[in-house]
Scaffold this motif. Sequence first.
Motif, short mmCIF file in Angstrom:
data_model
loop_
_atom_site.label_atom_id
_atom_site.label_comp_id
_atom_site.label_asym_id
_atom_site.label_seq_id
_atom_site.Cartn_x
_atom_site.Cartn_y
_atom_site.Cartn_z
N GLU A 51 0.75 -4.87 -6.36
CA GLU A 51 1.07 -5.18 -4.97
C GLU A 51 1.10 -6.67 -4.67
O GLU A 51 1.20 -7.06 -3.52
CB GLU A 51 0.04 -4.52 -4.03
CG GLU A 51 0.00 -3.02 -4.11
CD GLU A 51 -1.08 -2.51 -5.04
OE1 GLU A 51 -1.87 -3.33 -5.55
OE2 GLU A 51 -1.12 -1.30 -5.27
N THR A 52 1.03 -7.52 -5.68
CA THR A 52 0.95 -8.96 -5.45
C THR A 52 2.12 -9.47 -4.62
O THR A 52 1.93 -10.19 -3.64
CB THR A 52 0.92 -9.71 -6.80
OG1 THR A 52 -0.12 -9.14 -7.60
CG2 THR A 52 0.67 -11.18 -6.61
N VAL A 54 4.49 -7.41 -3.03
CA VAL A 54 4.74 -6.52 -1.88
C VAL A 54 3.78 -6.84 -0.73
O VAL A 54 4.16 -6.76 0.43
CB VAL A 54 4.62 -5.04 -2.31
CG1 VAL A 54 4.86 -4.12 -1.14
CG2 VAL A 54 5.59 -4.73 -3.43
N ALA A 55 2.54 -7.22 -1.04
CA ALA A 55 1.56 -7.52 0.01
C ALA A 55 1.97 -8.74 0.83
O ALA A 55 1.58 -8.86 1.99
CB ALA A 55 0.19 -7.74 -0.62
N ARG A 56 2.77 -9.62 0.26
CA ARG A 56 3.20 -10.84 0.97
C ARG A 56 4.43 -10.62 1.83
O ARG A 56 4.81 -11.49 2.60
CB ARG A 56 3.48 -11.94 -0.03
CG ARG A 56 2.27 -12.34 -0.84
CD ARG A 56 2.66 -13.33 -1.93
NE ARG A 56 1.58 -13.52 -2.87
CZ ARG A 56 0.74 -14.54 -2.85
NH1 ARG A 56 0.86 -15.46 -1.92
NH2 ARG A 56 -0.21 -14.63 -3.75
N LEU A 57 5.07 -9.47 1.68
CA LEU A 57 6.30 -9.20 2.41
C LEU A 57 6.02 -8.54 3.75
O LEU A 57 4.96 -7.94 3.95
CB LEU A 57 7.20 -8.28 1.58
CG LEU A 57 7.65 -8.81 0.21
CD1 LEU A 57 8.42 -7.73 -0.53
CD2 LEU A 57 8.49 -10.06 0.35
N GLY A 58 6.98 -8.62 4.63
CA GLY A 58 6.89 -7.92 5.91
C GLY A 58 7.29 -6.46 5.73
O GLY A 58 7.55 -6.00 4.61
N ASP A 59 7.39 -5.76 6.84
CA ASP A 59 7.71 -4.34 6.79
C ASP A 59 9.06 -4.07 6.14
O ASP A 59 9.19 -3.15 5.33
CB ASP A 59 7.68 -3.73 8.19
CG ASP A 59 6.27 -3.50 8.70
OD1 ASP A 59 5.32 -3.67 7.90
OD2 ASP A 59 6.12 -3.16 9.89
N MET A 60 10.07 -4.85 6.48
CA MET A 60 11.41 -4.63 5.91
C MET A 60 11.40 -4.88 4.40
O MET A 60 11.98 -4.09 3.64
CB MET A 60 12.44 -5.53 6.59
CG MET A 60 13.84 -5.27 6.09
SD MET A 60 14.31 -3.53 6.17
CE MET A 60 15.23 -3.53 7.65
N GLY A 61 10.74 -5.91 3.95
CA GLY A 61 10.66 -6.20 2.52
C GLY A 61 9.91 -5.10 1.77
O GLY A 61 10.29 -4.72 0.66
N ARG A 62 8.87 -4.58 2.39
CA ARG A 62 8.11 -3.48 1.79
C ARG A 62 8.97 -2.23 1.67
O ARG A 62 8.92 -1.52 0.67
CB ARG A 62 6.85 -3.19 2.59
CG ARG A 62 5.83 -4.30 2.50
CD ARG A 62 4.63 -4.05 3.37
NE ARG A 62 3.70 -5.17 3.26
CZ ARG A 62 2.57 -5.25 3.91
NH1 ARG A 62 2.19 -4.29 4.74
NH2 ARG A 62 1.79 -6.30 3.76
N LYS A 63 9.74 -1.97 2.70
CA LYS A 63 10.62 -0.79 2.66
C LYS A 63 11.68 -0.94 1.57
O LYS A 63 11.98 0.03 0.85
CB LYS A 63 11.28 -0.58 4.01
CG LYS A 63 10.34 -0.07 5.08
CD LYS A 63 11.03 0.06 6.42
CE LYS A 63 10.04 0.47 7.51
NZ LYS A 63 10.68 0.53 8.82
N LYS A 139 1.50 0.47 4.50
CA LYS A 139 0.37 -0.41 4.19
C LYS A 139 -0.24 -0.06 2.84
O LYS A 139 -0.59 -0.94 2.06
CB LYS A 139 -0.68 -0.31 5.30
CG LYS A 139 -0.27 -1.00 6.59
CD LYS A 139 -1.23 -0.70 7.72
CE LYS A 139 -2.54 -1.38 7.55
NZ LYS A 139 -3.44 -1.22 8.70
N THR A 140 -0.35 1.24 2.56
CA THR A 140 -0.90 1.67 1.28
C THR A 140 0.00 1.23 0.13
O THR A 140 -0.49 0.82 -0.92
CB THR A 140 -1.08 3.21 1.26
OG1 THR A 140 -1.88 3.59 2.36
CG2 THR A 140 -1.71 3.67 -0.02
N PHE A 141 1.31 1.29 0.33
CA PHE A 141 2.26 0.85 -0.68
C PHE A 141 2.06 -0.63 -1.01
O PHE A 141 2.24 -1.06 -2.13
CB PHE A 141 3.70 1.10 -0.21
CG PHE A 141 4.74 0.69 -1.20
CD1 PHE A 141 4.96 1.44 -2.34
CD2 PHE A 141 5.50 -0.44 -0.99
CE1 PHE A 141 5.92 1.07 -3.26
CE2 PHE A 141 6.47 -0.82 -1.91
CZ PHE A 141 6.68 -0.07 -3.05
N ALA A 142 1.63 -1.40 -0.01
CA ALA A 142 1.40 -2.83 -0.19
C ALA A 142 -0.02 -3.14 -0.64
O ALA A 142 -0.40 -4.30 -0.75
CB ALA A 142 1.71 -3.58 1.10
N GLY A 143 -0.82 -2.13 -0.89
CA GLY A 143 -2.17 -2.35 -1.38
C GLY A 143 -3.22 -2.52 -0.32
O GLY A 143 -4.35 -2.89 -0.60
#
Length: 158
Positions: A51-52, A54-63, A139-143
């Motif tokens: 998640e290194t 992904v955790a730094r991205l916003g919602d759109m980046g995570r999606k 949020k879980t996807f991003a760690g």
Amino acid sequence: MVVMVFGNVVLRYLFDTGIDVSEELSRFFFVWLTFIGAVVVGRENAHLGVETLVARLGDMGRKVCMVLSDLFIIGCCAVFFWGTWRQAEINATNYAPITEISMLWVYGIGYFTSIGLGLMALLRIMRVATGRISEHELKTFAGDYSGDEAHALRERLE
């Protein structure tokens, strides 16, 4: 499976014998347990992840990352299904040495696993596309497990 393995260990050490069927079946059950476990863990979104980024991205980046990873999962599941399909004829005519069951019963778990994980990934892509993905899942996807009950319990215990 545990009873079969433990029973065989006791028989081997105490009586210098064992149950051959038990040994073979426990190996087959372990294969099935592993692959069924992979599907269950996939359902709970608990597979290992990095998640290194992904955790730094916003919602759109995570999606976007979620959809890309799910597309990759679907591709791997397709390869796994195809490989199981291609090997099915060979495995169906290959028999286990002791129980003499078709090895397709052992390696056929590839069908279940590839379809199970692939469908879950496809459904998650559809939830992202229709905007029905929950904030908790994102949020879980991003760690970020701060909303998780088990995480909260660990925090209180520490």
